[in-house]
Design a protein around this motif. Sequence first.
Motif, PDB file in Angstrom:
ATOM      1  N   ILE A   1      13.274  -6.164 -11.026  1.00 21.94           N
ATOM      2  CA  ILE A   1      12.555  -7.360 -10.547  1.00 21.94           C
ATOM      3  C   ILE A   1      11.679  -8.030 -11.594  1.00 21.94           C
ATOM      4  O   ILE A   1      11.080  -9.060 -11.308  1.00 21.94           O
ATOM      5  CB  ILE A   1      11.715  -7.046  -9.289  1.00 21.94           C
ATOM      6  N   GLY A   2      11.566  -7.485 -12.778  1.00 24.31           N
ATOM      7  CA  GLY A   2      10.770  -8.120 -13.823  1.00 24.31           C
ATOM      8  C   GLY A   2       9.282  -7.862 -13.678  1.00 24.31           C
ATOM      9  O   GLY A   2       8.830  -7.234 -12.727  1.00 24.31           O
ATOM     10  N   SER A   3       8.541  -8.365 -14.631  1.00 22.70           N
ATOM     11  CA  SER A   3       7.118  -8.016 -14.710  1.00 22.70           C
ATOM     12  C   SER A   3       6.206  -8.853 -13.828  1.00 22.70           C
ATOM     13  O   SER A   3       5.174  -8.361 -13.380  1.00 22.70           O
ATOM     14  CB  SER A   3       6.640  -8.104 -16.154  1.00 22.70           C
ATOM     15  N   GLU A   4       6.532 -10.115 -13.573  1.00 21.73           N
ATOM     16  CA  GLU A   4       5.600 -10.972 -12.831  1.00 21.73           C
ATOM     17  C   GLU A   4       5.257 -10.423 -11.451  1.00 21.73           C
ATOM     18  O   GLU A   4       4.092 -10.351 -11.080  1.00 21.73           O
ATOM     19  CB  GLU A   4       6.167 -12.383 -12.696  1.00 21.73           C
ATOM     20  N   ILE A   5       6.274 -10.068 -10.697  1.00 23.11           N
ATOM     21  CA  ILE A   5       6.042  -9.544  -9.354  1.00 23.11           C
ATOM     22  C   ILE A   5       5.310  -8.210  -9.441  1.00 23.11           C
ATOM     23  O   ILE A   5       4.350  -7.964  -8.705  1.00 23.11           O
ATOM     24  CB  ILE A   5       7.371  -9.377  -8.587  1.00 23.11           C
ATOM     25  N   ILE A   6       5.761  -7.352 -10.354  1.00 24.69           N
ATOM     26  CA  ILE A   6       5.136  -6.043 -10.483  1.00 24.69           C
ATOM     27  C   ILE A   6       3.656  -6.183 -10.815  1.00 24.69           C
ATOM     28  O   ILE A   6       2.808  -5.579 -10.167  1.00 24.69           O
ATOM     29  CB  ILE A   6       5.850  -5.186 -11.548  1.00 24.69           C
ATOM     30  N   ILE A   7       3.344  -6.991 -11.801  1.00 25.94           N
ATOM     31  CA  ILE A   7       1.950  -7.135 -12.226  1.00 25.94           C
ATOM     32  C   ILE A   7       1.080  -7.706 -11.113  1.00 25.94           C
ATOM     33  O   ILE A   7       0.034  -7.157 -10.783  1.00 25.94           O
ATOM     34  CB  ILE A   7       1.842  -8.000 -13.500  1.00 25.94           C
ATOM     35  N   SER A   8       1.506  -8.798 -10.504  1.00 27.40           N
ATOM     36  CA  SER A   8       0.652  -9.438  -9.499  1.00 27.40           C
ATOM     37  C   SER A   8       0.441  -8.550  -8.284  1.00 27.40           C
ATOM     38  O   SER A   8      -0.685  -8.404  -7.794  1.00 27.40           O
ATOM     39  CB  SER A   8       1.209 -10.796  -9.081  1.00 27.40           C
ATOM     40  N   ARG A   9       1.490  -7.917  -7.791  1.00 28.40           N
ATOM     41  CA  ARG A   9       1.345  -7.112  -6.577  1.00 28.40           C
ATOM     42  C   ARG A   9       0.673  -5.768  -6.852  1.00 28.40           C
ATOM     43  O   ARG A   9      -0.079  -5.270  -6.010  1.00 28.40           O
ATOM     44  CB  ARG A   9       2.695  -6.931  -5.891  1.00 28.40           C
ATOM     45  N   ILE A  10       0.910  -5.188  -8.015  1.00 29.79           N
ATOM     46  CA  ILE A  10       0.202  -3.954  -8.369  1.00 29.79           C
ATOM     47  C   ILE A  10      -1.283  -4.239  -8.542  1.00 29.79           C
ATOM     48  O   ILE A  10      -2.127  -3.463  -8.102  1.00 29.79           O
ATOM     49  CB  ILE A  10       0.810  -3.313  -9.638  1.00 29.79           C
ATOM     50  N   GLN A  11      -1.620  -5.365  -9.151  1.00 29.12           N
ATOM     51  CA  GLN A  11      -3.036  -5.715  -9.295  1.00 29.12           C
ATOM     52  C   GLN A  11      -3.685  -5.917  -7.928  1.00 29.12           C
ATOM     53  O   GLN A  11      -4.843  -5.547  -7.732  1.00 29.12           O
ATOM     54  CB  GLN A  11      -3.198  -6.945 -10.181  1.00 29.12           C
ATOM     55  N   ASN A  12      -2.944  -6.492  -6.981  1.00 30.78           N
ATOM     56  CA  ASN A  12      -3.472  -6.608  -5.620  1.00 30.78           C
ATOM     57  C   ASN A  12      -3.814  -5.241  -5.050  1.00 30.78           C
ATOM     58  O   ASN A  12      -4.911  -5.034  -4.515  1.00 30.78           O
ATOM     59  CB  ASN A  12      -2.454  -7.274  -4.683  1.00 30.78           C
ATOM     60  N   LEU A  13      -2.880  -4.316  -5.167  1.00 33.15           N
ATOM     61  CA  LEU A  13      -3.093  -2.977  -4.610  1.00 33.15           C
ATOM     62  C   LEU A  13      -4.212  -2.227  -5.328  1.00 33.15           C
ATOM     63  O   LEU A  13      -5.054  -1.588  -4.681  1.00 33.15           O
ATOM     64  CB  LEU A  13      -1.794  -2.167  -4.673  1.00 33.15           C
ATOM     65  N   LEU A  14      -4.233  -2.314  -6.650  1.00 34.49           N
ATOM     66  CA  LEU A  14      -5.277  -1.614  -7.399  1.00 34.49           C
ATOM     67  C   LEU A  14      -6.660  -2.186  -7.109  1.00 34.49           C
ATOM     68  O   LEU A  14      -7.638  -1.446  -7.019  1.00 34.49           O
ATOM     69  CB  LEU A  14      -4.983  -1.656  -8.898  1.00 34.49           C
ATOM     70  N   SER A  15      -6.749  -3.488  -6.960  1.00 31.65           N
ATOM     71  CA  SER A  15      -8.042  -4.098  -6.624  1.00 31.65           C
ATOM     72  C   SER A  15      -8.510  -3.632  -5.251  1.00 31.65           C
ATOM     73  O   SER A  15      -9.699  -3.391  -5.039  1.00 31.65           O
ATOM     74  CB  SER A  15      -7.945  -5.620  -6.658  1.00 31.65           C
ATOM     75  N   TRP A  16      -7.570  -3.523  -4.323  1.00 30.51           N
ATOM     76  CA  TRP A  16      -7.925  -3.036  -2.991  1.00 30.51           C
ATOM     77  C   TRP A  16      -8.376  -1.579  -3.054  1.00 30.51           C
ATOM     78  O   TRP A  16      -9.313  -1.176  -2.368  1.00 30.51           O
ATOM     79  CB  TRP A  16      -6.735  -3.192  -2.051  1.00 30.51           C
ATOM     80  N   LEU A  17      -7.730  -0.783  -3.886  1.00 35.55           N
ATOM     81  CA  LEU A  17      -8.071   0.635  -3.996  1.00 35.55           C
ATOM     82  C   LEU A  17      -9.339   0.897  -4.800  1.00 35.55           C
ATOM     83  O   LEU A  17      -9.911   1.974  -4.714  1.00 35.55           O
ATOM     84  CB  LEU A  17      -6.922   1.409  -4.655  1.00 35.55           C
ATOM     85  N   ASN A  18      -9.759  -0.068  -5.587  1.00 35.83           N
ATOM     86  CA  ASN A  18     -10.902   0.133  -6.468  1.00 35.83           C
ATOM     87  C   ASN A  18     -12.212  -0.101  -5.708  1.00 35.83           C
ATOM     88  O   ASN A  18     -12.526  -1.232  -5.352  1.00 35.83           O
ATOM     89  CB  ASN A  18     -10.815  -0.804  -7.667  1.00 35.83           C
ATOM     90  N   PRO A  19     -12.979   0.957  -5.486  1.00 36.93           N
ATOM     91  CA  PRO A  19     -14.236   0.800  -4.730  1.00 36.93           C
ATOM     92  C   PRO A  19     -15.210  -0.200  -5.351  1.00 36.93           C
ATOM     93  O   PRO A  19     -16.038  -0.771  -4.652  1.00 36.93           O
ATOM     94  CB  PRO A  19     -14.834   2.210  -4.729  1.00 36.93           C
ATOM     95  N   ARG A  20     -15.101  -0.444  -6.649  1.00 41.60           N
ATOM     96  CA  ARG A  20     -15.987  -1.418  -7.297  1.00 41.60           C
ATOM     97  C   ARG A  20     -15.703  -2.839  -6.821  1.00 41.60           C
ATOM     98  O   ARG A  20     -16.520  -3.720  -6.995  1.00 41.60           O
ATOM     99  CB  ARG A  20     -15.841  -1.346  -8.818  1.00 41.60           C
ATOM    100  N   HIS A  21     -14.542  -3.065  -6.225  1.00 40.03           N
ATOM    101  CA  HIS A  21     -14.170  -4.404  -5.754  1.00 40.03           C
ATOM    102  C   HIS A  21     -14.367  -4.572  -4.255  1.00 40.03           C
ATOM    103  O   HIS A  21     -14.027  -5.607  -3.706  1.00 40.03           O
ATOM    104  CB  HIS A  21     -12.708  -4.699  -6.093  1.00 40.03           C
ATOM    105  N   HIS A  22     -14.892  -3.565  -3.599  1.00 43.28           N
ATOM    106  CA  HIS A  22     -15.063  -3.647  -2.157  1.00 43.28           C
ATOM    107  C   HIS A  22     -16.307  -4.448  -1.791  1.00 43.28           C
ATOM    108  O   HIS A  22     -17.348  -4.306  -2.399  1.00 43.28           O
ATOM    109  CB  HIS A  22     -15.166  -2.247  -1.548  1.00 43.28           C
ATOM    110  N   PHE A  23     -16.142  -5.285  -0.786  1.00 46.75           N
ATOM    111  CA  PHE A  23     -17.239  -6.039  -0.217  1.00 46.75           C
ATOM    112  C   PHE A  23     -17.548  -5.448   1.150  1.00 46.75           C
ATOM    113  O   PHE A  23     -16.818  -4.589   1.649  1.00 46.75           O
ATOM    114  CB  PHE A  23     -16.869  -7.526  -0.094  1.00 46.75           C
ATOM    115  N   SER A  24     -18.565  -5.917   1.773  1.00 47.44           N
ATOM    116  CA  SER A  24     -18.937  -5.374   3.078  1.00 47.44           C
ATOM    117  C   SER A  24     -17.839  -5.576   4.119  1.00 47.44           C
ATOM    118  O   SER A  24     -17.718  -4.793   5.057  1.00 47.44           O
ATOM    119  CB  SER A  24     -20.237  -5.997   3.568  1.00 47.44           C
ATOM    120  N   ASP A  25     -17.012  -6.604   3.943  1.00 44.61           N
ATOM    121  CA  ASP A  25     -15.951  -6.867   4.921  1.00 44.61           C
ATOM    122  C   ASP A  25     -14.572  -6.376   4.463  1.00 44.61           C
ATOM    123  O   ASP A  25     -13.560  -6.678   5.086  1.00 44.61           O
ATOM    124  CB  ASP A  25     -15.893  -8.355   5.255  1.00 44.61           C
TER     125      ASP A  25
END
Length: 144
Positions: free
Chosen positions: A35-59
Amino acid sequence: MKAIIKKLLLEMISFSNTKKLKKDDSYIKAAYEKIGSEIIISRIQNLLSWLNPRHHFSDTNLEKYILYEYFMDAEFYKEEVYKEFYLLFKYLPELKQIFELKEKHIEFNSSLKKNDIQEIYNFVETNYIIDPRRITRYIRPEEK
């Protein structure tokens, strides 16, 4: 933490930061070839940001990653975002060790216990350091 999950997370983190494959990147490499890098990079970054407690907000929903928000275009969601996550899960099946893709969200695999999930959060927090040289969205104007 299972060895497969640790290796997968390390590959995701490395690829997200460098945008390059390493010799021993077996999981990401297989998906990259399909599938190439664009999809991998964007969607993996979405998941990693969600998993990263430093990016969590109250909601922030810690139980599931919502693919569609009220402010998003419904057609874009249906045709692009879900499709890209579907392809990522199809060609990177190891993700199913951690996540389950649903129609409107991604949640943790039901086989994971709370302490497994906490261990994943801790691992990502410790290891996912965003390289500031890699996060710019600035697009240089074309030379005339």
